[in-house]
Design a protein around this motif. Structure first.
Motif, PDB file in Angstrom:
ATOM      1  N   ARG A 192       1.371  -1.277  -0.393  1.00  0.00           N
ATOM      2  CA  ARG A 192       0.179  -0.207   0.018  1.00  0.00           C
ATOM      3  C   ARG A 192       0.759   1.360   0.351  1.00  0.00           C
ATOM      4  N   GLY A 193       0.619   2.360  -0.393  1.00  0.00           N
ATOM      5  CA  GLY A 193       1.347   3.818  -0.941  1.00  0.00           C
ATOM      6  C   GLY A 193       2.947   3.548  -2.244  1.00  0.00           C
ATOM      7  N   ARG A 194       2.708   2.781  -2.445  1.00  0.00           N
ATOM      8  CA  ARG A 194       4.266   2.380  -3.330  1.00  0.00           C
ATOM      9  C   ARG A 194       3.480   2.380  -4.086  1.00  0.00           C
ATOM     10  N   SER A 195       4.852   2.936  -5.780  1.00  0.00           N
ATOM     11  CA  SER A 195       4.319   2.541  -7.185  1.00  0.00           C
ATOM     12  C   SER A 195       5.518   1.382  -6.722  1.00  0.00           C
ATOM     13  N   LEU A 196       5.338   0.592  -8.067  1.00  0.00           N
ATOM     14  CA  LEU A 196       5.643  -0.163  -8.800  1.00  0.00           C
ATOM     15  C   LEU A 196       6.025  -0.412  -9.574  1.00  0.00           C
ATOM     16  N   VAL A 197       7.644  -0.479 -10.010  1.00  0.00           N
ATOM     17  CA  VAL A 197       7.514  -0.189 -11.594  1.00  0.00           C
ATOM     18  C   VAL A 197       9.139  -1.334 -11.734  1.00  0.00           C
ATOM     19  N   ARG A 198       8.582  -1.901 -13.597  1.00  0.00           N
ATOM     20  CA  ARG A 198       9.507  -2.906 -13.942  1.00  0.00           C
ATOM     21  C   ARG A 198      10.012  -4.042 -12.837  1.00  0.00           C
ATOM     22  N   LEU A 199       8.728  -4.705 -12.176  1.00  0.00           N
ATOM     23  CA  LEU A 199       8.016  -5.578 -11.892  1.00  0.00           C
ATOM     24  C   LEU A 199       7.517  -6.417 -12.077  1.00  0.00           C
ATOM     25  N   PHE A 200       8.035  -8.218 -11.757  1.00  0.00           N
ATOM     26  CA  PHE A 200       6.829  -9.186 -11.956  1.00  0.00           C
ATOM     27  C   PHE A 200       6.614  -9.175 -10.437  1.00  0.00           C
ATOM     28  N   LEU A 201       5.368  -8.897 -10.122  1.00  0.00           N
ATOM     29  CA  LEU A 201       4.711  -9.015  -9.303  1.00  0.00           C
ATOM     30  C   LEU A 201       3.502 -10.703  -9.026  1.00  0.00           C
ATOM     31  N   ILE A 202       4.411 -11.232  -7.726  1.00  0.00           N
ATOM     32  CA  ILE A 202       3.076 -12.388  -7.998  1.00  0.00           C
ATOM     33  C   ILE A 202       2.518 -12.422  -6.130  1.00  0.00           C
ATOM     34  N   VAL A 203       1.111 -12.430  -6.242  1.00  0.00           N
ATOM     35  CA  VAL A 203       0.041 -12.676  -4.988  1.00  0.00           C
ATOM     36  C   VAL A 203       0.414 -13.815  -5.779  1.00  0.00           C
ATOM     37  N   ASP A 204       0.173 -14.765  -4.552  1.00  0.00           N
ATOM     38  CA  ASP A 204      -0.571 -15.940  -4.214  1.00  0.00           C
ATOM     39  C   ASP A 204      -1.387 -15.988  -2.919  1.00  0.00           C
ATOM     40  N   GLU A 205      -2.289 -16.916  -3.369  1.00  0.00           N
ATOM     41  CA  GLU A 205      -3.418 -16.818  -2.084  1.00  0.00           C
ATOM     42  C   GLU A 205      -4.478 -15.696  -2.521  1.00  0.00           C
ATOM     43  N   ALA A 206      -4.155 -14.969  -3.862  1.00  0.00           N
ATOM     44  CA  ALA A 206      -5.254 -14.228  -3.994  1.00  0.00           C
ATOM     45  C   ALA A 206      -7.103 -14.084  -4.071  1.00  0.00           C
ATOM     46  N   GLN A 207      -7.056 -14.871  -3.413  1.00  0.00           N
ATOM     47  CA  GLN A 207      -8.824 -15.620  -3.219  1.00  0.00           C
ATOM     48  C   GLN A 207      -9.529 -14.943  -1.869  1.00  0.00           C
ATOM     49  N   ASN A 208      -8.464 -14.958  -1.247  1.00  0.00           N
ATOM     50  CA  ASN A 208      -7.879 -14.639   0.325  1.00  0.00           C
ATOM     51  C   ASN A 208      -8.105 -12.518   0.587  1.00  0.00           C
ATOM     52  N   LEU A 209      -8.095 -12.216  -0.683  1.00  0.00           N
ATOM     53  CA  LEU A 209      -8.396 -10.582  -0.198  1.00  0.00           C
ATOM     54  C   LEU A 209      -9.700 -10.319  -0.998  1.00  0.00           C
ATOM     55  N   THR A 210     -10.117  -8.967  -0.425  1.00  0.00           N
ATOM     56  CA  THR A 210     -11.562  -9.281  -1.048  1.00  0.00           C
ATOM     57  C   THR A 210     -11.347  -7.635  -2.114  1.00  0.00           C
ATOM     58  N   PRO A 211     -11.912  -7.850  -2.921  1.00  0.00           N
ATOM     59  CA  PRO A 211     -12.260  -6.751  -4.301  1.00  0.00           C
ATOM     60  C   PRO A 211     -11.957  -5.686  -3.911  1.00  0.00           C
ATOM     61  N   HIS A 212     -11.619  -4.697  -2.738  1.00  0.00           N
ATOM     62  CA  HIS A 212     -11.047  -3.532  -2.282  1.00  0.00           C
ATOM     63  C   HIS A 212      -9.182  -3.369  -1.663  1.00  0.00           C
ATOM     64  N   GLU A 213      -9.006  -4.590  -1.719  1.00  0.00           N
ATOM     65  CA  GLU A 213      -7.350  -4.742  -1.303  1.00  0.00           C
ATOM     66  C   GLU A 213      -6.500  -5.036  -2.564  1.00  0.00           C
ATOM     67  N   VAL A 214      -7.529  -6.137  -3.727  1.00  0.00           N
ATOM     68  CA  VAL A 214      -7.039  -6.692  -4.827  1.00  0.00           C
ATOM     69  C   VAL A 214      -6.672  -5.428  -5.858  1.00  0.00           C
ATOM     70  N   LYS A 215      -7.681  -3.655  -5.749  1.00  0.00           N
ATOM     71  CA  LYS A 215      -8.292  -3.137  -6.450  1.00  0.00           C
ATOM     72  C   LYS A 215      -6.789  -1.984  -5.649  1.00  0.00           C
ATOM     73  N   THR A 216      -6.313  -2.040  -4.861  1.00  0.00           N
ATOM     74  CA  THR A 216      -5.283  -1.417  -3.594  1.00  0.00           C
ATOM     75  C   THR A 216      -4.374  -1.182  -4.536  1.00  0.00           C
ATOM     76  N   ILE A 217      -4.060  -3.119  -4.767  1.00  0.00           N
ATOM     77  CA  ILE A 217      -2.425  -3.957  -4.642  1.00  0.00           C
ATOM     78  C   ILE A 217      -2.676  -3.114  -6.918  1.00  0.00           C
ATOM     79  N   LEU A 218      -3.415  -3.120  -7.622  1.00  0.00           N
ATOM     80  CA  LEU A 218      -3.344  -3.069  -8.849  1.00  0.00           C
ATOM     81  C   LEU A 218      -3.470  -1.855  -9.240  1.00  0.00           C
ATOM     82  N   THR A 219      -3.352  -0.766  -8.513  1.00  0.00           N
ATOM     83  CA  THR A 219      -3.748   0.600  -8.847  1.00  0.00           C
ATOM     84  C   THR A 219      -2.275   1.241  -8.070  1.00  0.00           C
TER      85      THR A 219
END
Length: 231
Positions: A141-168
């Motif tokens: 949260r609050g970071r800018s992720l640049v030139r990363l290959f980001l894997i979010v494992d067990e993403a079914q345990n995130l809420t839609p709001h939490e996953v939006k926070t990550i993708l933005t």
């Protein structure tokens, strides 16, 4: 991906010693290794190779083809069953119990072929060299992720709001891969239809930069596959 076009997949020997075991895994590898696919959701029951595929392709895109500067792995910190309570030590020690599935997959990849011949490192060496980092979801949260290959494992345990926070948080030249199984949810604020994994797959359906793959066949063992299907 959702380009609406069919294409013949090129022959693939292995990626960091890991060879796709079925046609769904082969399609997953193709999407994982395609830098034009910026957001990818991989769903499947336990043992279908979701995390393993994402990790070996991510390592290849960072240490091999160098499309990305770093492989960042994250997962929700949620216990299965009763919580074991307070864990002593720094952040690395606190994360160890939650990240053991990741480390186990990395160890399998590193042992998949001759390390010297393939220029492989242990996961600790990759962390020290700056190619790999493992962090809890909270730290994104609050970071800018640049030139990363980001894997979010067990993403079914995130809420839609939490996953939006990550993708933005995604900056330029970043690829995000969400893996999980919507039938194994430990978060009381999520359910089969209301969780981060299915939410992203549904909302990004039809977008050119997005992809989705459902892995069906368990490859871990006959016992694991039967347990996933029968229990």
């Amino acid at each position: 991906s959702y380009t609406g076009k069919l294409r013949v997949l090129e022959r693939l020997e292995d990626v960091w010693g890991i060879v796709p075991q079925n046609k769904e895994q082969r399609c997953a590898f193709d999407l994982l290794l395609d830098p034009t696919v910026k957001i990818l959701t991989i769903e499947g029951k336990s043992g279908t190779g979701k995390t393993l595929a994402a990790l070996c392709c991510g390592l290849n895109m960072v240490c091999g083809d160098a499309f990305y500067d770093r492989l960042l792995i994250s997962r929700p910190v949620l216990p299965l069953g009763n919580d074991i309570g307070y864990l002593p030590g720094g952040i690395e020690h606190k994360l160890d119990p939650w990240m053991q599935p990741i480390y186990g997959n990395l160890s399998m990849i590193m042992g998949g072929s001759d390390r010297k011949k393939s220029k492989k490192y242990s996961h600790q060496e990759l962390i020290e060299l700056g190619y790999l980092s493992v962090e809890p979801i909270t730290y994104i949260r609050g970071r800018s992720l640049v030139r990363l290959f980001l894997i979010v494992d067990e993403a079914q345990n995130l809420t839609p709001h939490e996953v939006k926070t990550i993708l933005t948080r995604a900056g330029r030249d970043t690829k995000i891969v969400l893996t999980g199984d919507s039938n194994q949810i430990d978060n009381p604020r999520a359910d089969l239809t209301f969780n981060g994994l299915t939410y992203v797959a549904h909302r990004f359906w039809g977008k050119e930069i997005a992809g989705h793959i459902h892995l069906k066949k368990g490859e871990r063992s006959q016992l694991a596959d039967l347990a996933a299907n029968l229990l």
